[in-house]
Design a protein around this motif. Sequence first.
Motif, PDB file in Angstrom:
ATOM      1  N   LEU A  50       0.805  -1.222   0.000  1.00 56.25           N
ATOM      2  CA  LEU A  50       0.000   0.000   0.000  1.00 56.25           C
ATOM      3  C   LEU A  50       0.838   1.272   0.000  1.00 56.25           C
ATOM      4  CD1 LEU A  50      -2.586  -1.170   2.678  1.00 56.25           C
ATOM      5  CD2 LEU A  50      -3.036  -0.881   0.240  1.00 56.25           C
TER       6      LEU A  50
ATOM      7  N   PHE B  59      -5.033   3.404   9.190  1.00 52.20           N
ATOM      8  CA  PHE B  59      -6.024   3.397   8.124  1.00 52.20           C
ATOM      9  C   PHE B  59      -7.286   4.092   8.616  1.00 52.20           C
ATOM     10  CE2 PHE B  59      -3.448  -0.441   7.490  1.00 52.20           C
ATOM     11  CZ  PHE B  59      -3.000  -0.220   6.198  1.00 52.20           C
TER      12      PHE B  59
ATOM     13  N   TRP C 242     -11.226   5.051   8.539  1.00 53.01           N
ATOM     14  CA  TRP C 242     -12.324   4.144   8.247  1.00 53.01           C
ATOM     15  C   TRP C 242     -12.750   4.187   6.785  1.00 53.01           C
ATOM     16  CZ3 TRP C 242     -12.947   0.288  11.142  1.00 53.01           C
ATOM     17  CH2 TRP C 242     -12.824   0.357  12.530  1.00 53.01           C
ATOM     18  N   ARG C 243     -12.615   5.326   6.133  1.00 52.18           N
ATOM     19  CA  ARG C 243     -13.060   5.420   4.742  1.00 52.18           C
ATOM     20  C   ARG C 243     -12.190   4.569   3.809  1.00 52.18           C
ATOM     21  NH1 ARG C 243     -14.129   9.981   2.610  1.00 52.18           N
ATOM     22  NH2 ARG C 243     -14.668  11.050   4.533  1.00 52.18           N
ATOM     23  N   GLU C 244     -10.988   4.165   4.267  1.00 55.15           N
ATOM     24  CA  GLU C 244     -10.129   3.297   3.459  1.00 55.15           C
ATOM     25  C   GLU C 244     -10.409   1.812   3.695  1.00 55.15           C
ATOM     26  OE1 GLU C 244      -6.181   6.175   2.961  1.00 55.15           O
ATOM     27  OE2 GLU C 244      -6.066   4.338   4.165  1.00 55.15           O
TER      28      GLU C 244
ATOM     29  N   ARG D  33     -12.622  -1.322   3.425  1.00 57.40           N
ATOM     30  CA  ARG D  33     -13.742  -1.772   2.599  1.00 57.40           C
ATOM     31  C   ARG D  33     -14.620  -2.774   3.330  1.00 57.40           C
ATOM     32  NH1 ARG D  33     -12.898   2.262   0.694  1.00 57.40           N
ATOM     33  NH2 ARG D  33     -12.337   2.799  -1.438  1.00 57.40           N
TER      34      ARG D  33
ATOM     35  N   VAL E 236      -8.522  -3.208   2.621  1.00 58.96           N
ATOM     36  CA  VAL E 236      -8.357  -1.757   2.588  1.00 58.96           C
ATOM     37  C   VAL E 236      -7.986  -1.327   1.172  1.00 58.96           C
ATOM     38  CG1 VAL E 236      -7.676  -1.639   5.022  1.00 58.96           C
ATOM     39  CG2 VAL E 236      -5.928  -1.902   3.267  1.00 58.96           C
ATOM     40  N   ARG E 237      -8.310  -0.093   0.869  1.00 55.12           N
ATOM     41  CA  ARG E 237      -7.985   0.478  -0.439  1.00 55.12           C
ATOM     42  C   ARG E 237      -7.342   1.842  -0.228  1.00 55.12           C
ATOM     43  NH1 ARG E 237      -9.230  -0.413  -5.695  1.00 55.12           N
ATOM     44  NH2 ARG E 237      -9.295   1.391  -7.094  1.00 55.12           N
ATOM     45  N   ARG E 238      -6.140   2.002  -0.798  1.00 53.28           N
ATOM     46  CA  ARG E 238      -5.403   3.258  -0.648  1.00 53.28           C
ATOM     47  C   ARG E 238      -4.700   3.588  -1.964  1.00 53.28           C
ATOM     48  NH1 ARG E 238      -1.522   4.328   4.469  1.00 53.28           N
ATOM     49  NH2 ARG E 238      -3.604   4.690   5.377  1.00 53.28           N
ATOM     50  N   ARG E 239      -4.948   4.800  -2.455  1.00 54.42           N
ATOM     51  CA  ARG E 239      -4.330   5.278  -3.695  1.00 54.42           C
ATOM     52  C   ARG E 239      -4.485   4.279  -4.849  1.00 54.42           C
ATOM     53  NH1 ARG E 239      -0.823   7.296   0.243  1.00 54.42           N
ATOM     54  NH2 ARG E 239       0.307   5.326   0.274  1.00 54.42           N
TER      55      ARG E 239
ATOM     56  N   SER F 278      -5.811  -2.064  -3.666  1.00 54.25           N
ATOM     57  CA  SER F 278      -6.682  -2.757  -2.713  1.00 54.25           C
ATOM     58  C   SER F 278      -6.036  -4.075  -2.315  1.00 54.25           C
ATOM     59  CB  SER F 278      -8.058  -3.013  -3.350  1.00 54.25           C
ATOM     60  OG  SER F 278      -8.908  -3.691  -2.448  1.00 54.25           O
TER      61      SER F 278
END
Length: 239
Positions: A105, A143, A145-147, A149, A170-173, A176
């Motif tokens: 990530l 992380f 919470w919005r990241e 999933r 999680v998803r970042r930039r 995932s």
Amino acid sequence: MNVAAPHRRGLTALVAAAAALLVGGIIAGSSFLDRLMTLLPPVPGARAAVGFVAIVAIGAFVWLFMHLSDLARARSRRAALEDTMRGEVSCGIRSRMLVRSLNELLPEGSREVRLARRYSIVVDPSGISFWNGGRRPRRAIQFPWREVRNIRSDTIVVGTSVVPVLVMRVRRRGTSVELPIMLGNERPGSFALSEAPFYAVVRSWKAKHRDALKAEGLELSPQTAPTALGRSRSQLAMR
């Protein structure tokens, strides 16, 4: 992946000193053992057996010392985090899979994420964070919470045992990944959380995730069906 920290030098020195004392005791008692061996019937390979037992005893002593030191450090870190953070603190057990996924990530050229053998996880209104250190905790990664999933439970194979893991996607930039988090027990002689205590943590994290997204006016991502990580990774590589 070990955390490069100053306390490791002191811990190594203590282990070396303790091992030296143990070896010194064995050497000091060697004359007594020699006299005792002369009184016993001759047994082929007796000296080799004594040497093997001594090596095993030293190894077991060093392992026990390191294990208890890790547990003590984890408890000190938990106490410090509970005093300063507004959230739920859990103990995690490091795995190569988790460290590798965390580093996927990171942007190119970033410093790698490192975790202690037993690290702490704080779940609070701001998100989920991973912590190293002792009485002075250091955050390794966080992380919001919005990241996150989704959060679910799964199982994975460790050696010959099947243990539960909390899987957090999680998803970042644009990247995932799934983070397989093994929750640990901080009591001596214990390893991973299982059954009721484990599922209580999973339910708590899911509830906090749902409440945090609702407070921001966001929808919870669809829950994916559990997939057996053990089928694709036959063994969790521990360090």
